[in-house]
Design an enzyme around this catalytic site. Structure first.
Site, PDB file in Angstrom:
ATOM      1  N   GLY A 206     -16.817  -9.727 -12.071  1.00  0.00           N
ATOM      2  CA  GLY A 206     -16.201  -8.525 -11.529  1.00  0.00           C
ATOM      3  C   GLY A 206     -16.338  -8.482 -10.024  1.00  0.00           C
ATOM      4  O   GLY A 206     -17.095  -9.261  -9.427  1.00  0.00           O
ATOM      5  N   PRO A 207     -15.602  -7.598  -9.382  1.00  0.00           N
ATOM      6  CA  PRO A 207     -15.665  -7.491  -7.917  1.00  0.00           C
ATOM      7  C   PRO A 207     -17.066  -7.099  -7.449  1.00  0.00           C
ATOM      8  O   PRO A 207     -17.878  -6.595  -8.230  1.00  0.00           O
ATOM      9  CB  PRO A 207     -14.638  -6.393  -7.597  1.00  0.00           C
ATOM     10  CG  PRO A 207     -13.771  -6.298  -8.813  1.00  0.00           C
ATOM     11  CD  PRO A 207     -14.637  -6.673  -9.974  1.00  0.00           C
ATOM     12  N   HIS A 428       4.540  11.151  13.070  1.00  0.00           N
ATOM     13  CA  HIS A 428       4.396   9.937  12.253  1.00  0.00           C
ATOM     14  C   HIS A 428       3.765  10.274  10.897  1.00  0.00           C
ATOM     15  O   HIS A 428       4.296   9.887   9.837  1.00  0.00           O
ATOM     16  CB  HIS A 428       3.541   8.910  13.005  1.00  0.00           C
ATOM     17  CG  HIS A 428       3.418   7.601  12.308  1.00  0.00           C
ATOM     18  ND1 HIS A 428       4.214   6.509  12.589  1.00  0.00           N
ATOM     19  CD2 HIS A 428       2.592   7.188  11.310  1.00  0.00           C
ATOM     20  CE1 HIS A 428       3.877   5.494  11.803  1.00  0.00           C
ATOM     21  NE2 HIS A 428       2.884   5.887  11.029  1.00  0.00           N
ATOM     22  N   GLU A 429       2.638  10.985  10.903  1.00  0.00           N
ATOM     23  CA  GLU A 429       1.952  11.304   9.658  1.00  0.00           C
ATOM     24  C   GLU A 429       2.753  12.291   8.805  1.00  0.00           C
ATOM     25  O   GLU A 429       2.802  12.158   7.577  1.00  0.00           O
ATOM     26  CB  GLU A 429       0.558  11.876   9.966  1.00  0.00           C
ATOM     27  CG  GLU A 429      -0.380  10.914  10.674  1.00  0.00           C
ATOM     28  CD  GLU A 429      -0.582   9.621   9.901  1.00  0.00           C
ATOM     29  OE1 GLU A 429      -0.527   9.657   8.650  1.00  0.00           O
ATOM     30  OE2 GLU A 429      -0.783   8.574  10.537  1.00  0.00           O
ATOM     31  N   HIS A 432       5.408  10.439   6.861  1.00  0.00           N
ATOM     32  CA  HIS A 432       4.890   9.866   5.609  1.00  0.00           C
ATOM     33  C   HIS A 432       4.821  10.922   4.513  1.00  0.00           C
ATOM     34  O   HIS A 432       5.246  10.698   3.375  1.00  0.00           O
ATOM     35  CB  HIS A 432       3.481   9.302   5.844  1.00  0.00           C
ATOM     36  CG  HIS A 432       3.449   8.023   6.612  1.00  0.00           C
ATOM     37  ND1 HIS A 432       4.153   6.915   6.240  1.00  0.00           N
ATOM     38  CD2 HIS A 432       2.768   7.684   7.743  1.00  0.00           C
ATOM     39  CE1 HIS A 432       3.919   5.935   7.100  1.00  0.00           C
ATOM     40  NE2 HIS A 432       3.072   6.380   8.030  1.00  0.00           N
ATOM     41  N   ASP A 504       2.071  -0.198   8.975  1.00  0.00           N
ATOM     42  CA  ASP A 504       2.975   0.208   7.889  1.00  0.00           C
ATOM     43  C   ASP A 504       3.975  -0.897   7.574  1.00  0.00           C
ATOM     44  O   ASP A 504       4.260  -1.177   6.402  1.00  0.00           O
ATOM     45  CB  ASP A 504       3.718   1.484   8.289  1.00  0.00           C
ATOM     46  CG  ASP A 504       2.776   2.652   8.509  1.00  0.00           C
ATOM     47  OD1 ASP A 504       1.701   2.659   7.884  1.00  0.00           O
ATOM     48  OD2 ASP A 504       3.101   3.539   9.313  1.00  0.00           O
TER      49      ASP A 504
END
Length: 637
Positions: A206-207, A428-429, A432, A504
């Protein structure tokens, strides 16, 4: 040679003591016969005395010729006697018979003896000291030499791991798989009665940070058996053959402490594929692996010893190590889902006082792809933040701030954005957020912020309601549009784009490449997967991705990737143009407040007045400050 020197030293010590005793007892001289004083006078009258040594009333001397005390006694030439008094008449008589007279001071007799014996005594003391130092050094060297090839496993018997399955959360399936191991260690005859054989080895994959080591400790704690733990790197040493010897010793210790659990952490350090790397691999590591394979193959399951190994790189392990008969069972411990994360948070907050407003389910939903170690770090950071503010308990805002700190880093208060950069980051935010809010089947928005953290100038954070394991094409296209909403907002408001959308674009291109090359979502290319990682394993990674398609196909793949991204960008731009008024309103509010919650965004997009929202928020802040200060403040003031 070492045995010869070790046997010689005691004899040297004995010889030295004999020499000292010999000198102290008058060795090297003829034995002095003790005679009566009358016999002394008789020998003096016979003129048979050569010399005398007078020490107070004690007289020692030598005869000119041998004499006897009686017929049966042996002859003597040296004598000693005790005189009643040594007066001038005795001295006169000695001189008349030409006897050489010497005197000795009684107070200097011991000093004379020490002068005679001192050098020999010093030599003996030095020999004794050297012998003890040599023996201690040889024992120490021998212990190190003997322990060099011994296993460095830590054996926890009296102090067994106090970890149980109650301390492990987020991996219920793995716990169920390990319960069978626990039952075998508690009652082996239950399985042996029907001829069943318990797995010789269990490998947990597992990780990092998902609790593989914690699971192994919990198994030992539940079964109440000794727990031998060692790291894979502890086997390999500079000297050839040491690793294989340590493997042998590890299994000897396991049989001695049976029933027990042997836990090998990070087994990929010693269990990598043989022959990998330059020069055919590391010979010592391969010898160690070969010995491990031999020991596990000849390991009897009836002995009650279970091997548990953990690794986060199962792809580089040697196939011979993973075959049935060695590591029979593979248990996957993946990143926890939302319910698992909530359970992990409950485990780590047992000893931490929480405020009434804390909702761990919200924190669990807002931490996708967090491992157990990440969540433990989050709780610890929240406790530190609350302690820094002198709070009596950890509040919800502390947990949320800790989550943001773990995800993106601490607030960069020293990084002051200019008004233009602040305005740019706000649009910008919000771009989104509005695109994600308007598209179907998207996760709810938790908050929007333009407070710089780490390398990010802002963040639009989502709050997933459910875990997603399968992604359809429409959802992926919506994700692409949401990623590109920030760049679209910049172009709509400012007429140009900035470098703020670089990350992005990188993520959007990566997602589009997977959609086209791996998931077969392109109608033009069809359900075909392109590219395959079949490079040789080198230092734990593949060298390159094999290009199993032509140059023309590569051009078509690039064109499809570009088409997916452009379609998503057009969709995002179309949504923002329709909602431009709200884009401006929300962005201006974000510039003033720096953080907006998802609930506030929904209310604004639903048509509510921003001033009314701000007024309500102000009242709530006043109420909160009043309660913290000990006053009760109502809405009327």
């Amino acid at each position: 040679m070492k045995g010869f020197i070790k046997g010689l030293l005691p004899w040297l010590l004995v010889i030295g003591l004999v020499v000292i005793a010999y000198q102290m007892l008058g060795g090297g001289r003829t034995e002095r016969m003790k005679i009566d004083y009358s016999k002394f006078l008789e020998q003096l009258e016979k003129d048979n005395i050569e010399k005398v040594v007078i020490e107070e009333k004690k007289i020692e001397g030598e005869l000119k010729h041998q004499a006897r005390t009686d017929d049966k006694a042996k002859p003597f030439t040296e004598f000693k006697t005790i005189a009643p008094i040594v007066d001038s008449d005795l001295i006169k008589s000695l001189r008349e018979h030409n006897v050489r007279i010497e005197t000795r001071d009684a107070s200097s007799s011991w000093f004379t003896i020490m002068l005679t014996v001192g050098p020999s005594l010093l030599i003996v003391i030095m020999l004794v000291a050297f012998w003890f130092m040599f023996m201690r050094q040889m024992q120490s060297s021998g212990n190190r030499a003997m322990s060099f090839s011994m296993s460095r496993a830590k054996i926890l018997t009296e102090k067994r791991p106090n970890v149980t399955f109650n301390d492990v959360a987020g991996c219920d399936e793995a716990k169920q798989e390990l319960e069978e191991i626990i039952e075998f260690l508690k009652d082996p005859k239950k399985f042996q009665r029907l001829g069943g054989k318990i797995p010789k080895g269990v490998i947990i994959v597992g990780p990092p940070g998902t609790g593989k080591t914690l699971l192994a400790k919990a198994v030992a704690g539940e079964a109440n058996v000794p727990f031998l733990t060692i790291s894979g790197s502890d086997f390999v040493e500079l000297f050839v053959g040491v690793g294989a010897a340590r493997v042998r010793d590890l299994f000897v210790q396991g049989r001695r402490n049976a029933p027990c659990i042997i836990f090998i952490d990070e087994i990929d350090a010693v269990g990598r594929v043989r022959g990998a790397g330059l020069g055919g691999g590391h010979d010592e590591r391969e010898q160690t692996l070969n010995q491990l394979l031999v020991e596990m193959d000849g390991f009897d399951t009836k002995e009650g010893v279970i091997i548990i190994a953990a690794t986060n790189r199962p792809d580089i392990l040697d196939p011979a190590l993973l075959r049935p008969g060695r590591f029979d069972r593979r248990i996957v411990v993946d990143l926890p889902d939302v319910r698992g994360r909530e359970g992990i948070l409950k485990v780590h907050t047992r000893e931490i006082p929480l405020a009434d407003d804390v909702d761990l389910s919200i924190i669990a939903r807002g931490t996708p792809y967090f491992s157990g170690a990440d969540l433990a770090n989050l709780v610890n950071e929240a406790a530190l933040l609350a302690a820094r503010k002198n709070k009596k308990s950890v509040e919800m805002e502390d947990l949320e701030e800790a989550r943001d700190k773990v995800m993106m880093g601490p607030e960069r208060k020293s990084k002051i954005l200019s008004e233009r950069e602040k305005k740019l980051a706000s649009y910008h935010e919000v771009g989104h957020a509005i695109v994600a809010r308007e598209l179907p089947d998207m996760d709810p928005i938790h908050k929007i912020t333009i407070i710089p953290r780490g390398l990010a100038r802002g963040l639009t954070q989502f709050l997933p309601e459910d875990e997603r394991y399968i992604y359809n094409k429409s959802y992926c296209m919506n994700i692409l549009a949401s990623m590109l909403g920030g760049r679209a907002a910049e172009e709509i408001i400012f007429g140009e784009v900035s470098s703020g959308a670089g990350n992005d674009l990188e993520k959007a291109t990566e997602l589009a490449r997977k959609m086209v090359g791996e998931w077969g979502m392109s109608d033009r290319l069809g359900p075909v997967s392109f590219g395959k990682n079949n490079g040789a394993v080198f230092i734990g990674k593949e060298i390159a991705t094999h290009r199993d398609y032509s140059e023309k196909t590569a051009q078509e793949i690039d064109a499809e990737i570009r088409r997916f991204v452009e379609e998503a960008y057009k969709k995002a731009k179309s949504i923002l143009l329709k909602r431009k008024d709200y884009l401006i309103k929300v962005a201006e509010l974000l510039q003033k407040r720096e953080t907006i919650t998802g609930e506030e965004l929904d209310r604004i997009l639903a048509g509510e007045d921003i001033e009314e929202i701000e007024r309500e928020e102000g009242i709530e802040e006043v109420k909160k400050e009043g309660v913290e200060g000990g006053d009760v403040v109502t809405a009327d003031g």
